[in-house]
Design a protein around this motif. Structure first.
Motif, PDB file in Angstrom:
ATOM      1  N   UNK A 137      30.705  37.787  23.751  1.00 56.02           N
ATOM      2  CA  UNK A 137      29.915  38.649  24.620  1.00 56.02           C
ATOM      3  C   UNK A 137      28.467  38.548  24.188  1.00 56.02           C
ATOM      4  N   UNK A 138      27.590  38.236  25.105  1.00 49.08           N
ATOM      5  CA  UNK A 138      26.165  38.156  24.802  1.00 49.08           C
ATOM      6  C   UNK A 138      25.512  39.471  25.212  1.00 49.08           C
ATOM      7  N   UNK A 139      25.186  40.299  24.220  1.00 54.15           N
ATOM      8  CA  UNK A 139      24.673  41.639  24.502  1.00 54.15           C
ATOM      9  C   UNK A 139      23.249  41.626  25.042  1.00 54.15           C
ATOM     10  N   UNK A 140      22.575  40.470  25.007  1.00 53.57           N
ATOM     11  CA  UNK A 140      21.216  40.396  25.543  1.00 53.57           C
ATOM     12  C   UNK A 140      21.204  40.258  27.060  1.00 53.57           C
ATOM     13  N   UNK A 141      22.352  40.079  27.659  1.00 52.35           N
ATOM     14  CA  UNK A 141      22.397  39.813  29.102  1.00 52.35           C
ATOM     15  C   UNK A 141      22.515  41.092  29.944  1.00 52.35           C
ATOM     16  N   UNK A 142      22.702  42.230  29.318  1.00 50.34           N
ATOM     17  CA  UNK A 142      22.926  43.446  30.099  1.00 50.34           C
ATOM     18  C   UNK A 142      22.230  44.635  29.467  1.00 50.34           C
ATOM     19  N   UNK A 143      22.101  45.684  30.266  1.00 51.83           N
ATOM     20  CA  UNK A 143      21.547  46.944  29.794  1.00 51.83           C
ATOM     21  C   UNK A 143      22.657  47.979  29.684  1.00 51.83           C
ATOM     22  N   UNK A 144      22.431  48.978  28.855  1.00 52.28           N
ATOM     23  CA  UNK A 144      23.425  50.036  28.706  1.00 52.28           C
ATOM     24  C   UNK A 144      24.656  49.544  27.964  1.00 52.28           C
ATOM     25  N   UNK A 145      25.787  50.176  28.239  1.00 57.24           N
ATOM     26  CA  UNK A 145      27.041  49.835  27.591  1.00 57.24           C
ATOM     27  C   UNK A 145      28.019  49.266  28.607  1.00 57.24           C
ATOM     28  N   UNK A 146      28.894  48.403  28.132  1.00 55.24           N
ATOM     29  CA  UNK A 146      29.969  47.896  28.978  1.00 55.24           C
ATOM     30  C   UNK A 146      30.953  49.018  29.294  1.00 55.24           C
ATOM     31  N   UNK A 147      31.339  49.109  30.549  1.00 50.15           N
ATOM     32  CA  UNK A 147      32.384  50.030  30.965  1.00 50.15           C
ATOM     33  C   UNK A 147      33.608  49.197  31.356  1.00 50.15           C
ATOM     34  N   UNK A 148      34.723  49.508  30.737  1.00 53.41           N
ATOM     35  CA  UNK A 148      35.927  48.709  30.951  1.00 53.41           C
ATOM     36  C   UNK A 148      36.880  49.385  31.940  1.00 53.41           C
ATOM     37  N   UNK A 149      37.432  48.558  32.808  1.00 51.75           N
ATOM     38  CA  UNK A 149      38.433  49.004  33.770  1.00 51.75           C
ATOM     39  C   UNK A 149      39.723  48.241  33.512  1.00 51.75           C
ATOM     40  N   UNK A 150      40.856  48.935  33.379  1.00 53.02           N
ATOM     41  CA  UNK A 150      42.119  48.222  33.203  1.00 53.02           C
ATOM     42  C   UNK A 150      42.470  47.451  34.470  1.00 53.02           C
ATOM     43  N   UNK A 151      43.059  46.283  34.287  1.00 55.29           N
ATOM     44  CA  UNK A 151      43.497  45.503  35.440  1.00 55.29           C
ATOM     45  C   UNK A 151      44.759  46.125  36.023  1.00 55.29           C
ATOM     46  N   UNK A 152      44.778  46.277  37.333  1.00 55.91           N
ATOM     47  CA  UNK A 152      45.926  46.904  37.997  1.00 55.91           C
ATOM     48  C   UNK A 152      47.181  46.064  37.815  1.00 55.91           C
ATOM     49  N   UNK A 153      47.061  44.754  37.984  1.00 54.09           N
ATOM     50  CA  UNK A 153      48.146  43.811  37.731  1.00 54.09           C
ATOM     51  C   UNK A 153      47.549  42.608  37.017  1.00 54.09           C
ATOM     52  N   UNK A 154      48.324  41.960  36.180  1.00 55.53           N
ATOM     53  CA  UNK A 154      47.831  40.812  35.414  1.00 55.53           C
ATOM     54  C   UNK A 154      48.124  39.524  36.185  1.00 55.53           C
ATOM     55  N   UNK A 155      47.415  39.397  37.324  1.00 55.19           N
ATOM     56  CA  UNK A 155      47.504  38.167  38.120  1.00 55.19           C
ATOM     57  C   UNK A 155      46.101  37.705  38.465  1.00 55.19           C
ATOM     58  N   UNK A 156      45.430  38.473  39.289  1.00 55.74           N
ATOM     59  CA  UNK A 156      44.002  38.293  39.502  1.00 55.74           C
ATOM     60  C   UNK A 156      43.301  39.322  38.621  1.00 55.74           C
ATOM     61  N   UNK A 157      41.981  39.391  38.736  1.00 50.50           N
ATOM     62  CA  UNK A 157      41.256  40.424  37.996  1.00 50.50           C
ATOM     63  C   UNK A 157      41.161  41.658  38.893  1.00 50.50           C
ATOM     64  N   UNK A 158      42.332  42.289  39.070  1.00 54.68           N
ATOM     65  CA  UNK A 158      42.458  43.439  39.959  1.00 54.68           C
ATOM     66  C   UNK A 158      41.903  44.705  39.335  1.00 54.68           C
ATOM     67  N   UNK A 159      41.211  45.503  40.146  1.00 57.15           N
ATOM     68  CA  UNK A 159      40.704  46.797  39.727  1.00 57.15           C
ATOM     69  C   UNK A 159      41.472  47.906  40.430  1.00 57.15           C
ATOM     70  N   UNK A 160      41.525  49.057  39.794  1.00 54.32           N
ATOM     71  CA  UNK A 160      42.088  50.247  40.437  1.00 54.32           C
ATOM     72  C   UNK A 160      40.939  50.949  41.150  1.00 54.32           C
TER      73      UNK A 160
END
Length: 434
Positions: free
Chosen positions: A253-276
C-alpha cells in the motif's frame, strides 16, 4: 495482514508499481513499468446499439462504450512476446489471442512455436480435471472440463458481461512476466472471440477470485502464482486517473497516494469485488429501494467495482428509480428532462453543460464497512464524460447486475484489493504518479 497506516518500507518484499504513461524505472525499492490508458470510446453515429463489454446490448442514441480504458503490458514466452492487456478486476484469467484466431482482431497473437518454454495443458490429467476451487470437492461448479476443438488440450470458455462477449480456447503454461515479476504461469490461448474483436485489445488480465477462474477447469491465476511462488502479499493497491493513467502497487500500500485513512468494506461474496451497498442517493435524495435491490440474489450478481468497465452500470429497476429521482429534483439542468435526454443516451455540447456542471449532484453510495457505514461518492465531473467536445452520460442500464462501479468511479479513489482478508479499502485519491 494489511494495515492502512503501515509504511510500505516495513514490508520485506518485492515492491512493484505498475504505472500508466510512465517510462520504465528500476530501483531497489520499487519497479514501475509502462502501461497505457486508452481513451473512452465514443459511439459516433448518433443512433443504434452498442455491444458493451460489461453488459448486454445497450440501445443508445449516442454515448460511450463501456469497455474499460486501462491496459498493462505482459510478456509471455521464451523469447518474450508482448501483449497489452485490459486490467479487469471483474474477471479472473489471463487470456491472449492465439496465432490463427480469425475473430480476435488485428492485434498481436501468441505464436506457441516461437516459445521454447511453451506447453499446452493436456485434457487428460489432474490439472485439467479440477473443476471446483474447494480442495477435495468432487462436484463441478460450472460443468465438466472438456477438450478444445478436436485437440487433446484442456479447453475453456469465458463469457463477459452476462454473455455479451466471450473467449474460447485452451489453457497453456509458459513464462509470464508482469512488472518485472516472472513466473511459470497458466494462461489462456484464445482461438475464438465473439462478437468478432469485441474486447478491442490484445488480451485481458483478470484480477478477481479463483472462483471466477473456473471456466470450467479451475486453473491457477496469475496473481495467485505470484503469491505462492514469489511470496508476494495477497493484496494490491490501484489508482486510475483520466489524464495521466494510473498505478498498480503489487503487494503493498502506497500511503502517499491518498488522503485520510483507508476505510475497508467486507466483500459480500468472494467472486468479484462485491460491496454491500445499502442505499444509493442522488445528492441527498435516496432512491428508496430495498437493500436487496443492490445485493447478490438468485439471478443478479450484486454490486461490485470493476476496472474492466468504463462507466457506472445499474440494473433496469435501479436505473428507473435513479432517473425518476434525478428528474424530479434536478429537471432544470440541461439534458435531464425532455424527449432526448442524457438518460436516453443523448450527448450535449460542452457549452451547454459546462456552465452548470457544479449544479449537477453527486451519486452517493452508502456502503457497509468494517467499522460501520460510510459513503462513497461519484461526482458529476466524473459521470458527465467530456468526449469529443460533448458531454455524455456515464450511467447506463443493463440486466443481470445490481451496480457495476467502473473506471469513472474508481478514478476518484485509491483502492486496496485485499484478497487475503476478503475486503476492499477506499481512500480519496491525492496522487497517482510513479
Amino acid at each position: 495482514l494489511i494495515n492502512g497506516e503501515s509504511n510500505p518500507q516495513h514490508h520485506m518484499m518485492v515492491k512493484v508499481s505498475i504505472t500508466l504513461l510512465a517510462i520504465v524505472i528500476i530501483c531497489q525499492s520499487a519497479l514501475a513499468i509502462q502501461v497505457q490508458r486508452h481513451p473512452h470510446k465514443f459511439h459516433p453515429d448518433g443512433a443504434g446499439a452498442i455491444n458493451a463489454r460489461a453488459g448486454n446490448t445497450i440501445n443508445m442514441n449516442g454515448g460511450v462504450l463501456t469497455l474499460g480504458a486501462y491496459f498493462t503490458d505482459v510478456e509471455i514466452g521464451s523469447p518474450a512476446q508482448t501483449f497489452s492487456v485490459l486490467i479487469d478486476t471483474g474477471s479472473s484469467n489471463l487470456v491472449v489471442p492465439a496465432k490463427g484466431c480469425e475473430t480476435c482482431g488485428n492485434g498481436p497473437q501468441f505464436d506457441p512455436s516461437s516459445s521454447s518454454s511453451f506447453s499446452a495443458v493436456p485434457f487428460h490429467g489432474d490439472y485439467c480435471s479440477k473443476c471446483n476451487p474447494d480442495e477435495g470437492a468432487s462436484e463441478c461448479i460450472f460443468g465438466s472440463p472438456y477438450s478444445w476443438a478436436n485437440t487433446t488440450h484442456c479447453g475453456f470458455g469465458i463469457t463477459y458481461g452476462g454473455g455479451s462477449s466471450g473467449l474460447g480456447g485452451y489453457w497453456a503454461m509458459d513464462k509470464v512476466c508482469w512488472g518485472g515479476l516472472c513466473v511459470d504461469a497458466t494462461f489462456g490461448m484464445g482461438e475464438l472471440e465473439f462478437p468478432n474483436d469485441s474486447l478491442g485489445n490484445s488480451g485481458i488480465l483478470g484480477l478477481a477470485s479463483g472462483f471466477n477462474g473456473c471456466n470450467p477447469t479451475c486453473v491457477d491465476l496469475l496473481y495467485d502464482t505470484y503469491v505462492d511462488d514469489l511470496n508476494i502479499p495477497n493484496y494490491f493497491g490501484m489508482c486510475l486517473t483520466p489524464s495521466n493513467g494510473g498505478v498498480i502497487d503489487v503487494g503493498y500500500i502506497n500511503t502517499t497516494r491518498y488522503t485520510g485513512e483507508l476505510q475497508y468494506a467486507p466483500m459480500e461474496v468472494d467472486r468479484w469485488y462485491n460491496l454491500i451497498v445499502k442505499d444509493v442517493l442522488v445528492g441527498s435524495v435516496s432512491l428508496g429501494l430495498p437493500q436487496f435491490a443492490y445485493a447478490t440474489t438468485n439471478d443478479v450478481i450484486g454490486s461490485f467495482i470493476d476496472s474492466g468497465t468504463s462507466t457506472l452500470l445499474m440494473s433496469p429497476s435501479i436505473f428507473s428509480s435513479f432517473q425518476t429521482v434525478y428528474q424530479n429534483n434536478f429537471c432544470s439542468l440541461p439534458g435531464i428532462c425532455g424527449n432526448n435526454t442524457l438518460f436516453t443516451g443523448e450527448c450535449y455540447p460542452v457549452d451547454q453543460i459546462q456552465p452548470h456542471i457544479v449544479e449537477y449532484p453527486s451519486i452517493n453510495f452508502l456502503v457497509e464497512g468494517e467499522q460501520g457505514e460510510f459513503t462513497l461518492s461519484l461526482p458529476a465531473s466524473s459521470y458527465l464524460m467530456n468526449i469529443s467536445d460533448q458531454y455524455c452520460f456515464g450511467v447506463q442500464s443493463v440486466i443481470g447486475v445490481g451496480l457495476v462501479m467502473g473506471d469513472i468511479f474508481l478514478e476518484n479513489y485509491y483502492v486496496v484489493y485485499d484478497r487475503e482478508n476478503v475486503r476492499v479499502g477506499f481512500a480519496p485519491l491525492s496522487s497517482c504518479s510513479e
